[in-house]
Design a protein around this motif. Structure first.
Motif, PDB file in Angstrom:
ATOM      1  N   ALA A 223       0.832  -1.208   0.000  1.00 48.02           N
ATOM      2  CA  ALA A 223       0.000   0.000   0.000  1.00 48.02           C
ATOM      3  C   ALA A 223       0.867   1.260   0.000  1.00 48.02           C
ATOM      4  O   ALA A 223       0.533   2.249  -0.650  1.00 48.02           O
ATOM      5  CB  ALA A 223      -0.924  -0.006   1.215  1.00 48.02           C
ATOM      6  N   VAL A 224       1.993   1.215   0.711  1.00 54.97           N
ATOM      7  CA  VAL A 224       2.905   2.368   0.737  1.00 54.97           C
ATOM      8  C   VAL A 224       3.503   2.588  -0.657  1.00 54.97           C
ATOM      9  O   VAL A 224       3.638   3.726  -1.113  1.00 54.97           O
ATOM     10  CB  VAL A 224       4.012   2.167   1.783  1.00 54.97           C
ATOM     11  CG1 VAL A 224       5.024   3.301   1.713  1.00 54.97           C
ATOM     12  CG2 VAL A 224       3.408   2.094   3.181  1.00 54.97           C
ATOM     13  N   LYS A 225       3.866   1.495  -1.337  1.00 58.07           N
ATOM     14  CA  LYS A 225       4.415   1.629  -2.694  1.00 58.07           C
ATOM     15  C   LYS A 225       3.396   2.262  -3.633  1.00 58.07           C
ATOM     16  O   LYS A 225       3.738   3.110  -4.479  1.00 58.07           O
ATOM     17  CB  LYS A 225       4.834   0.255  -3.215  1.00 58.07           C
ATOM     18  CG  LYS A 225       6.086  -0.299  -2.557  1.00 58.07           C
ATOM     19  CD  LYS A 225       6.427  -1.674  -3.121  1.00 58.07           C
ATOM     20  CE  LYS A 225       7.656  -2.251  -2.451  1.00 58.07           C
ATOM     21  NZ  LYS A 225       8.015  -3.591  -2.970  1.00 58.07           N
ATOM     22  N   ILE A 226       2.135   1.857  -3.506  1.00 54.41           N
ATOM     23  CA  ILE A 226       1.088   2.453  -4.337  1.00 54.41           C
ATOM     24  C   ILE A 226       0.981   3.947  -4.057  1.00 54.41           C
ATOM     25  O   ILE A 226       0.851   4.772  -4.982  1.00 54.41           O
ATOM     26  CB  ILE A 226      -0.261   1.755  -4.084  1.00 54.41           C
ATOM     27  CG1 ILE A 226      -0.235   0.333  -4.647  1.00 54.41           C
ATOM     28  CG2 ILE A 226      -1.407   2.548  -4.700  1.00 54.41           C
ATOM     29  CD1 ILE A 226      -1.504  -0.459  -4.394  1.00 54.41           C
ATOM     30  N   ALA A 227       1.055   4.318  -2.781  1.00 56.84           N
ATOM     31  CA  ALA A 227       0.980   5.741  -2.416  1.00 56.84           C
ATOM     32  C   ALA A 227       2.146   6.516  -3.014  1.00 56.84           C
ATOM     33  O   ALA A 227       1.968   7.639  -3.531  1.00 56.84           O
ATOM     34  CB  ALA A 227       0.962   5.885  -0.897  1.00 56.84           C
ATOM     35  N   ILE A 228       3.346   5.940  -2.972  1.00 62.09           N
ATOM     36  CA  ILE A 228       4.523   6.608  -3.544  1.00 62.09           C
ATOM     37  C   ILE A 228       4.359   6.766  -5.052  1.00 62.09           C
ATOM     38  O   ILE A 228       4.634   7.839  -5.621  1.00 62.09           O
ATOM     39  CB  ILE A 228       5.798   5.804  -3.219  1.00 62.09           C
ATOM     40  CG1 ILE A 228       6.088   5.853  -1.716  1.00 62.09           C
ATOM     41  CG2 ILE A 228       6.994   6.329  -4.012  1.00 62.09           C
ATOM     42  CD1 ILE A 228       7.222   4.945  -1.273  1.00 62.09           C
ATOM     43  N   ARG A 229       3.897   5.720  -5.715  1.00 59.41           N
ATOM     44  CA  ARG A 229       3.725   5.794  -7.169  1.00 59.41           C
ATOM     45  C   ARG A 229       2.714   6.869  -7.548  1.00 59.41           C
ATOM     46  O   ARG A 229       2.905   7.613  -8.519  1.00 59.41           O
ATOM     47  CB  ARG A 229       3.286   4.435  -7.712  1.00 59.41           C
ATOM     48  CG  ARG A 229       3.089   4.430  -9.233  1.00 59.41           C
ATOM     49  CD  ARG A 229       2.796   3.053  -9.770  1.00 59.41           C
ATOM     50  NE  ARG A 229       3.946   2.179  -9.676  1.00 59.41           N
ATOM     51  CZ  ARG A 229       4.964   2.209 -10.533  1.00 59.41           C
ATOM     52  NH1 ARG A 229       4.978   3.092 -11.523  1.00 59.41           N
ATOM     53  NH2 ARG A 229       5.960   1.381 -10.403  1.00 59.41           N
TER      54      ARG A 229
END
Length: 435
Positions: free
Chosen positions: A363-369
């Motif tokens: 979920a954090v990676k999605i937020a960063i992207r």
């Protein structure tokens, strides 16, 4: 909550891994296309194994397997081939072959030596020798149980002595600090040698196998998750993917001598394969049902809601040994909402939240992207700014962790994104001037 009988092996320290157990675990570790190839090979030499290709439109896993026989072998196949070329005692070879199915998708071995001793019923010396044999295989670093061990194996593969490699990875903090003087003291090396070792370390990969690299075979789902007619989610094995296999009872009834060694061996192999394939399907279905229960928000609300989930916790819920769960998950794919998801994706690590909860790394990676996708082209967000925004949202994360997640998604640094944006603007202006 435990579901069903415990599907692990070698619980008694004196219990050796039987051929049937080894085959069952090897079949469990195979992705659909590799399993279809295994069935094809056995059917070619076993008259008592009846194979019925799946009835469906398009290409099934069985069709794909038949058409991709010369394709690049999977990690497990390649490792077993290399082990077969080594001169190993039978017991060591059996354990080493077993280990090829216990690897994560990125080539790491999660099980400890003590766990493998208990699991296989083999002496510690045999297990240690099997791990050493696996770690001599390509790609360098395969079978490592930690990042330092992975890097040490890669350094050894580059010609650095095992002792120096182990010493070097034990002082990664000094390399990160560029503390050449201290490194020279602890490693007993001159400045040039330390510099060369630093260059070698920087060229290594943190994973023995690139988890984002090209697949060795086409992605074919084993599980399908869909909305049930009465609401909620249902899980089933993918239809039309694998062939049906059965024992040819009619042919066996015509055999003049049922005790003929060839007949006994062929029948035994056919029955063992049928049991192993059935066990594989049952285990995957149990895992799918549990994933839908534990990751219900993912399936109902989308990938942003993937929750942290430990493989060990899920293994305990299913009364499976962690390495058995690892075999079942490796290389397997789930189909839901028209998209394919590797089962390994459902076990993200978690980061602490300010209110005391956790959020998955996925979920954090999605937020960063999403931040990067919506940033001003001329003013891309630095890792520090991204971290500040995540912290403001209650996610406890370091700038270095932001950089690691960004790099894992192959997103360039803010400097490189700014440079590319400037180049694109320049090209657009030149095109406009020509027009």
């Amino acid at each position: 909550m435990a579901v069903g009988p415990r599907l692990s092996i070698g619980q008694h320290p004196g219990l050796a891994l039987t051929p049937g157990m080894r085959q069952s675990l090897r079949i469990l570790a195979m992705p659909p296309v590799e399993l279809a190839l295994e069935i094809t090979r056995e059917a070619e030499s076993n008259p008592f194994l009846t194979v019925t290709p799946p009835a469906r439109g398009g290409l099934s896993a069985f069709d794909i397997a038949l058409e991709t026989m010369p394709a690049r072998p999977s990690l497990g196949e390649g490792l077993r081939r290399q082990l077969g070329e080594m001169s190993l005692p039978p017991g060591v070879r059996a354990v080493a072959d077993y280990l090829t199915g216990a690897l994560r998708d990125d080539g790491y071995l999660d099980a400890t030596e003590a766990e493998l001793v208990s699991e296989t019923g083999q002496p510690r010396a045999v297990v240690a020798e099997a791990i050493a044999a696996l770690q001599r295989c390509e790609p360098a670093g395969v079978g490592a149980r930690s990042l330092p061990e992975c890097l040490a194996l890669q350094l050894t593969d580059r010609g650095i002595s095992p002792g120096l490699a182990a010493e070097a990875v034990a002082h990664l903090d000094l390399f990160a600090q560029d503390d050449w003087a201290e490194l020279g003291k602890v490693l007993h090396l001159g400045p040039g040698e330390v510099s060369a070792l630093d260059a070698a370390l920087r060229g290594l990969s943190p994973h023995p196998v690139d988890p984002g690299g090209p697949e060795s075979s086409p992605l074919v789902p084993d599980l399908v998750v869909e909305t049930a007619p009465g609401g909620g989610m249902s899980v089933r094995l993918a239809e039309g993917v694998m062939p049906a296999i059965s024992l040819d009872e009619a042919l066996l009834a015509q055999v003049p001598d049922p005790d003929d060694p060839f007949v006994v061996s062929a029948r035994s192999r056919a029955e063992a394969l049928i049991r192993a394939v059935s066990h594989r399907g049952e285990t995957l279905l149990r895992i799918g049902l549990r994933l839908v229960a534990d990751q219900h928000l993912f399936f109902s609300c989308g990938p942003d809601h993937l929750a942290p989930l430990s493989r060990r916790v899920l293994a305990e819920e299913l009364s499976l040994h962690p390495s058995t769960l690892g075999r079942a998950v490796a290389g397997k794919v789930l189909l839901t909402g028209g998209a394919l998801y590797p089962l390994s994706m459902f076990f993200p690590s978690g980061l602490p939240m300010g209110h005391g909860g956790t959020v998955s790394s996925h979920a954090v990676k999605i937020a960063i992207r999403r931040m990067v996708e919506h940033e001003p082209a001329a003013q891309p967000l630095s890792d520090a700014v991204i971290r500040e925004r995540l912290v403001a949202d209650g996610i406890d994360i370091t700038r270095r962790c932001v950089a690691k997640y960004r790099e894992s998604m192959r997103i360039p640094s803010s400097f490189e994104r700014r440079r590319r944006a400037a180049r694109h603007r320049g090209q657009a202006m030149e095109a406009g001037a020509r027009d």
